[in-house]
Design a protein around this motif. Structure first.
Motif, short mmCIF file in Angstrom:
data_model
loop_
_atom_site.label_atom_id
_atom_site.label_comp_id
_atom_site.label_asym_id
_atom_site.label_seq_id
_atom_site.Cartn_x
_atom_site.Cartn_y
_atom_site.Cartn_z
N ALA A 25 -5.61 3.96 25.42
CA ALA A 25 -6.53 2.83 25.30
C ALA A 25 -6.31 1.77 26.36
CB ALA A 25 -6.37 2.18 23.93
N HIS A 26 -5.25 1.95 27.16
CA HIS A 26 -4.93 0.99 28.22
C HIS A 26 -4.71 -0.41 27.67
CE1 HIS A 26 -5.81 4.09 31.17
NE2 HIS A 26 -6.99 4.27 30.60
N LYS A 27 -4.28 -0.48 26.41
CA LYS A 27 -3.98 -1.77 25.80
C LYS A 27 -2.79 -1.59 24.87
CE LYS A 27 -8.53 -3.91 25.95
NZ LYS A 27 -8.07 -4.96 26.86
N PRO A 28 -1.90 -2.52 24.82
CA PRO A 28 -0.79 -2.42 23.87
C PRO A 28 -1.27 -2.60 22.43
CG PRO A 28 -0.74 -4.53 24.98
CD PRO A 28 -1.82 -3.73 25.64
N ILE A 29 -0.68 -1.84 21.53
CA ILE A 29 -1.01 -1.91 20.12
C ILE A 29 0.20 -2.48 19.39
CG2 ILE A 29 -1.62 -0.59 18.05
CD1 ILE A 29 -3.01 1.39 19.81
N GLU A 30 -0.05 -3.49 18.57
CA GLU A 30 1.03 -4.17 17.88
C GLU A 30 0.83 -4.09 16.37
OE1 GLU A 30 2.16 -7.62 21.16
OE2 GLU A 30 1.16 -8.15 19.28
N PHE A 31 1.93 -4.16 15.67
CA PHE A 31 1.92 -4.22 14.21
C PHE A 31 2.12 -5.67 13.80
CE2 PHE A 31 2.49 -2.35 10.03
CZ PHE A 31 3.20 -3.33 9.36
N HIS A 32 1.11 -6.23 13.13
CA HIS A 32 1.15 -7.62 12.71
C HIS A 32 1.39 -7.69 11.20
CE1 HIS A 32 -1.01 -9.64 16.32
NE2 HIS A 32 -0.42 -8.52 16.69
N PRO A 33 2.53 -8.16 10.73
CA PRO A 33 2.71 -8.39 9.29
C PRO A 33 1.73 -9.45 8.79
CG PRO A 33 4.82 -8.40 10.44
CD PRO A 33 3.76 -8.44 11.50
N SER A 34 0.93 -9.10 7.83
CA SER A 34 -0.08 -10.02 7.32
C SER A 34 -0.49 -9.57 5.93
CB SER A 34 -1.31 -10.06 8.24
OG SER A 34 -1.90 -8.77 8.34
#
Length: 818
Positions: A25-34
Motif C-alpha cells: 500500500a506504500h503507507k505504514p499501517i499502525e495499530f491504534h488502541p481505541s
C-alpha cells in the motif's frame, strides 16, 4: 509522548506482521488502541439473540448470570485488570454449565434444545470477545488477539442472532407472516456487519518523511476494513439467502402451494438485489478493485466483475424491483385483503397493480428530479411536470379499476390526482386544493361504504351509557381526513395559526374516533398498539414543526397534550372493562372519563410546555415550582377520577382479588398518591433544581402504606374455611403502616443531634411495630419464633443503618438505605 506512542504503535504493527501489506500500500499501517466502533450494533444483536434464547434460560441459570455479572462488576470496580477478565470468563463458563445442567435431560430427546445450547455457547463467546476487546491493556499487550477477536465478533454476532430472531418472528407473526420481518432483519444485519466497516484498531497513516500531493489522491481513504474481502463476501451471501432458506424450510407441505413459495423466494432475492445494488460502493465493497494497475486488478478482481456490475447495474436493479413488486402483489391478491381488488378478474388485476406500482415509482423519481432542477435552475422542467401529471392520473384511474369502483368514480380519481398536482405547481390557487378535498372525500366515503358496510348496528361506548350511530362514526372518520388535508394546505400560508387550529382539531377528532372503536367489546376491532402509534406520530409531528419554527411553543404544547391525553382515555377504558357490572360506577362513568380527560389534558400541556422550554432554553433559571405543583395536582386529579378503572385495577392486581369499590377507598387514595409521585419524579429530576428523591420519597411511602392497608389474599380457602378468626388483620395493617411511616420520618429527623439511647429506642419501637404487624397479618401461618426473629432482624438492620447514617450525608445515605 507523541513520538513514544507512535513507536509503540509501530512496534505493534511489526508484531502483527503488517510490513508486507504496508509495502504493497506504500503507507505504514499502525495499530491504534481505541474503543471499538461496533459496540452499539453488537449490543442490539446480542440482545435479540438472548431474547430468543429465554425459553431455555431457567430461574437457576438466570440467577447464575446475575451473580456472575455482579462479580464481574465488583472485580472491575476494584481495579483488578487480569482478575476481572478471569472472572468474566469463569462467569460465562458457569452460566453455560448451568444451562447444560438444567436442560441436560432434553438434549438426548430434542434436537432443538441441543442446537439452542450450541447457539448459546456461541453467544457467550461473542460476549466474552466484545468485553475483552474493551480493555486497553489487552489491546496493547495482545494486539494480534484483539484484531482476531474483532473479526470474530463481526462474523459470529449476526450469525448467532439469526436463530433467535427467526424464532421471535415466528412466535409473533407465524411461519408465513414472520418471513417478511426476518428478511428485513437480515438486510439490516448486512448493513451493520457485512458492509464496509472501518477497523477500530488498524489504520493507514501518512509518513512524515514522504511528501504527498493532495491533488493526486483527493479522496483517498486511510481506514482499513475490519473484515477481509472473502469473509465479507461469504457473510453477504449467507445473509442474502437465509430468508429464502428459512421460508422454504418452514413450509409444512411445499407441494400444496409451489407457486406461492417460488414467488416469495423470488421476492426475497429481488429485495436483496435492490439493497445490494442501491449503493454498491458500501454493500459490495469487496468486489471493487484495490488498484488500477494490472497487478492490482489481477489480485483483487481477476474476472472483471466490478466494471460489469457498474455497466448493467440499472437493468439488474430494475428487474430486482420488478421481482419484489410482483411477489408483493401476488401475496396481496392471495391474502385476506383480496376482496379490495376484485374490480378486474385474475390475472389482469395483478398486472394492473404492477403497472400502477411502476407508474408511482417513475412519478416519485421525476418529482425528485424536478425538485433538484428547481433548486439548481430556479424553475422546474415543463416536460417533467406534464409527465408527472399524466402518470399520477393514470395511477389513480388504475386504482379505481382494480378496486372495483363504479364508473362514476373513475373521472373523480383522475380529477383528484390532477387537482393535487396542479395545487403543488401553483400553491396560490386555492381552487385546485378545494377541488382535491371534495373529490378525495367522495372517494373516501365510497371506500368506507365498501369496507365498513358490515357495521349495521349502533356503537355503544362508556358502559353503554352513550350510543354512537354508525353514520356519525363515518362522518367523523371523514372529518379526520379533511382536517389532515386542510392542515397540509394551510401549512404553505404565511399565517400558521389556522394550521395549528386544524391540527389540534384533528387530534381531538382522532382521539374520539379511536375511543369509539376500542370501546367495543369485540376483540380485534381496533388494536391497542395503534393508539400508542398515533400518539407517538402526533408528538413527533409537533416536535418537528416546533423544531422548524412553524408552530409556536404554546401551539406545539397543546398539540402534544391532546395526543398524550388520549392514552389516558384508552387506559381508562381498558382497565375499567372488568368493572362494567359494578353498580357503584354505573351512570357516572362517562362524567369521570370526561373530567379525567381534561385534567390529563391540562397536565400533559404543562409537561409539554416545560419540556419544549427546557429544550430551547428560553429561560435562564429552572422551571418554576408552581408549574411543577400544578402538573402534580392535575396528574393526581386525573388518577383520582380514574378510581373505578386505572387505580382499582392497580390495587386489585397487587392484592390478587377483586373487591367492592366502597371497601377500597383508602387503597385507591394510596395508589393515586404513589403513582402521582412516580410520574412527578422524572419531572422534578429534569426541570427542578431540587432533590427529586427526597421530595418524592415521602408521598411514595405514604401511598404504599395506604395500599398495604388493603386486605391482601395471603390465605387459602382451606384456612378460611377452618373457622379461624381474622379480626386481628386490620390492626396488623395499621401497625405496618405506622412502622413504614416511622421509617420515612427517620429520613427527615435530625438524629445526629439526639442521644444514642433515644435513637435506639426509636428503632426498637419501629421493629416492634413491624414484627407485630407481620405476626397479626400472617396469623395463623405465623408463630412466636417467626415474630421474634423478624424483630431481631429488623431491629439490627435499623441500628446498622442508623450507625452508617451518622457517618454519611447526602446521596451516600440513600445508598445505605437502598
Amino acid at each position: 509522548q507523541g513520538a513514544a506512542d507512535r513507536y509503540v504503535r509501530q512496534e505493534i504493527a511489526e508484531r502483527l506482521g503488517l510490513n508486507e501489506e504496508a509495502n504493497r500500500a506504500h503507507k505504514p499501517i499502525e495499530f491504534h488502541p481505541s474503543s471499538p466502533t461496533y459496540n452499539f450494533a453488537v449490543t442490539v444483536t446480542l440482545g435479540i439473540a438472548v431474547f430468543g434464547l429465554m425459553p431455555i434460560i431457567g430461574s437457576f441459570s438466570l440467577t447464575v448470570a446475575l451473580l456472575g455479572a455482579s462479580c464481574v462488576y465488583i472485580a472491575d470496580y476494584l481495579g483488578y485488570r487480569k482478575g476481572s477478565v478471569l472472572v468474566l470468563l469463569a462467569a460465562l463458563g458457569v452460566f453455560q454449565l448451568s444451562l447444560m445442567l438444567t436442560n441436560g435431560r432434553h438434549i438426548l430427546h430434542n434436537t432443538g434444545t441441543f442446537l439452542a445450547l450450541i447457539n448459546t455457547a456461541i453467544v457467550c463467546a461473542v460476549i466474552a470477545a466484545v468485553a475483552v476487546t474493551q480493555y486497553r491493556w489487552i489491546q496493547i499487550t495482545f494486539p494480534e488477539l484483539v484484531v482476531l477477536l474483532e473479526k470474530f465478533v463481526l462474523v459470529a454476532a449476526p450469525v448467532s442472532s439469526l436463530p433467535s430472531y427467526l424464532s421471535t418472528c415466528i412466535a409473533l407473526g407465524g411461519s408465513r407472516a414472520g418471513a417478511l420481518p426476518f428478511a428485513a432483519g437480515c438486510i439490516a444485519l448486512q448493513y451493520l456487519f457485512a458492509s464496509r466497516r472501518a477497523s477500530s484498531f488498524l489504520h493507514k497513516v501518512e509518513d512524515d518523511d514522504m511528501e504527498h500531493n493532495a491533488e493526486d489522491v483527493p479522496d483517498e481513504d486511510l481506514s482499513l476494513p475490519a473484515l477481509d474481502r472473502e469473509t465479507a463476501a461469504i457473510l453477504t451471501v449467507a445473509l442474502s439467502v437465509a430468508p429464502s432458506i428459512a421460508y422454504v424450510t418452514l413450509q409444512s407441505d411445499p407441494q400444496m402451494e409451489p407457486a406461492m413459495i417460488v414467488v416469495t423466494v423470488i421476492g426475497f432475492l429481488g429485495a436483496n438485489v435492490i439493497y445490494l445494488l442501491w449503493d454498491p460502493e458500501v454493500t459490495l465493497w469487496f468486489m471493487r478493485p484495490t488498484s488500477t494497475t494490472m497487478t492490482g486488478l489481477l489480485r483483487s478482481d481477476p474476472l472483471g466483475l466490478w466494471p460489469m456490475m457498474v455497466k448493467y447495474r440499472p437493468y439488474v436493479l430494475f428487474f430486482g424491483y420488478l421481482a419484489a413488486m410482483e411477489a408483493a402483489v401476488y401475496r396481496l391478491l392471495h391474502s385476506r385483503y383480496q376482496y379490495l381488488f376484485v374490480g378486474l378478474p385474475k390475472p389482469w388485476n395483478g398486472i394492473l397493480m404492477i403497472a400502477i406500482g411502476l407508474m408511482i415509482t417513475v412519478t416519485a423519481v421525476l418529482i425528485q428530479r424536478t425538485m433538484a432542477a428547481t433548486a439548481q435552475q430556479g424553475h422546474p422542467v415543463t416536460k417533467d411536470k406534464i409527465v408527472i401529471l399524466l402518470l399520477s392520473m393514470g395511477a389513480a384511474v388504475g386504482i379505481a379499476l382494480v378496486s372495483g369502483m363504479p364508473p362514476f368514480f373513475h373521472p373523480l380519481s383522475a380529477l383528484t390526482a390532477s387537482s393535487f398536482n396542479a395545487y403543488l405547481i401553483d400553491r396560490r390557487n386555492g381552487t385546485n386544493f378545494v377541488l382535491f378535498c371534495i373529490t378525495s372525500t367522495l372517494l373516501l366515503m365510497w371506500w368506507m361504504y365498501r369496507t365498513f358496510s358490515f357495521v349495521i348496528m349502533d356503537l355503544r361506548v362508556m358502559t353503554d351509557a352513550t350510543v354512537i350511530p354508525t353514520p356519525i362514526l363515518t362522518v367523523s372518520v371523514m372529518w379526520c381526513y379533511l382536517l389532515g388535508a386542510i392542515s397540509f394546505g394551510l401549512s404553505f400560508s404565511e399565517n400558521k395559526k389556522p394550521m395549528a387550529v386544524a391540527l389540534v382539531l384533528l387530534a381531538f377528532k382522532v382521539g374520539w374516533v379511536e375511543h369509539v372503536l376500542y370501546s367495543q367489546r369485540e376483540t380485534g376491532v381496533y388494536p391497542g398498539w395503534l393508539v400508542f402509534a398515533t400518539s407517538a406520530a402526533g408528538v413527533a409531528l409537533a416536535l418537528r414543526l416546533r423544531k422548524n419554527e412553524i408552530m409556536s411553543v404554546e401551539a406545539a404544547s397543546i398539540l402534544m397534550a391532546v395526543f398524550i391525553s388520549k392514552i389516558y382515555t384508552f387506559l381508562t377504558e381498558v382497565t375499567g372493562a372488568a368493572y362494567l357490572e359494578d353498580n357503584d360506577i354505573q351512570g357516572i362513568r362517562a362524567v369521570y372519563v370526561i373530567v379525567g380527560f381534561f385534567t390529563a389534558l391540562t397536565a400533559s400541556f404543562i409537561g409539554s410546555l416545560m419540556e419544549l422550554r427546557h429544550r430551547e432554553d428560553t429561560t435562564n433559571t429552572s422551571i418554576s415550582g408552581e408549574a411543577i405543583w400544578a402538573f402534580s395536582t392535575m396528574v393526581f386529579m386525573a388518577l383520582i377520577t380514574a378510581h373505578g378503572s386505572i387505580l382499582r385495577s392497580f390495587v386489585d392486581s397487587l392484592s390478587n382479588h377483586v373487591g367492592a369499590l366502597s371497601t377500597e377507598l383508602d387503597s385507591l387514595l394510596g395508589a393515586g398518591i404513589f403513582l402521582t409521585a412516580v410520574i412527578t419524579f422524572p419531572v422534578l429530576k429534569r426541570y427542578a433544581k431540587r432533590n427529586a428523591v427526597q421530595d418524592c420519597l415521602a408521598p411514595m411511602a405514604v401511598g404504599v402504606g395506604l395500599v398495604l392497608i388493603h386486605p391482601f389474599a395471603f390465605f387459602t380457602t382451606e384456612l378460611i374455611d377452618d373457622g379461624e378468626n381474622f379480626n386481628t388483620t386490620p390492626f396488623g395493617r395499621l401497625l405496618l403502616l405506622a412502622s413504614l411511616l416511622m421509617l420515612v420520618a427517620a429520613r427527615f429527623i435530625p438524629f445526629r443531634s439526639l442521644p444514642s439511647a433515644i435513637r435506639m429506642g426509636f428503632w426498637i419501637v419501629t421493629a416492634a411495630f413491624a414484627s407485630a404487624a407481620l405476626h397479626l397479618i400472617l396469623y395463623p401461618a405465623s408463630s412466636i419464633g417467626f415474630s421474634a426473629s423478624m424483630f431481631v432482624f429488623i431491629g439490627l438492620t435499623a441500628i446498622v443503618v442508623d450507625i452508617c447514617h451518622n457517618h454519611a450525608a447526602g446521596a451516600e445515605s440513600w445508598i445505605v438505605y437502598a
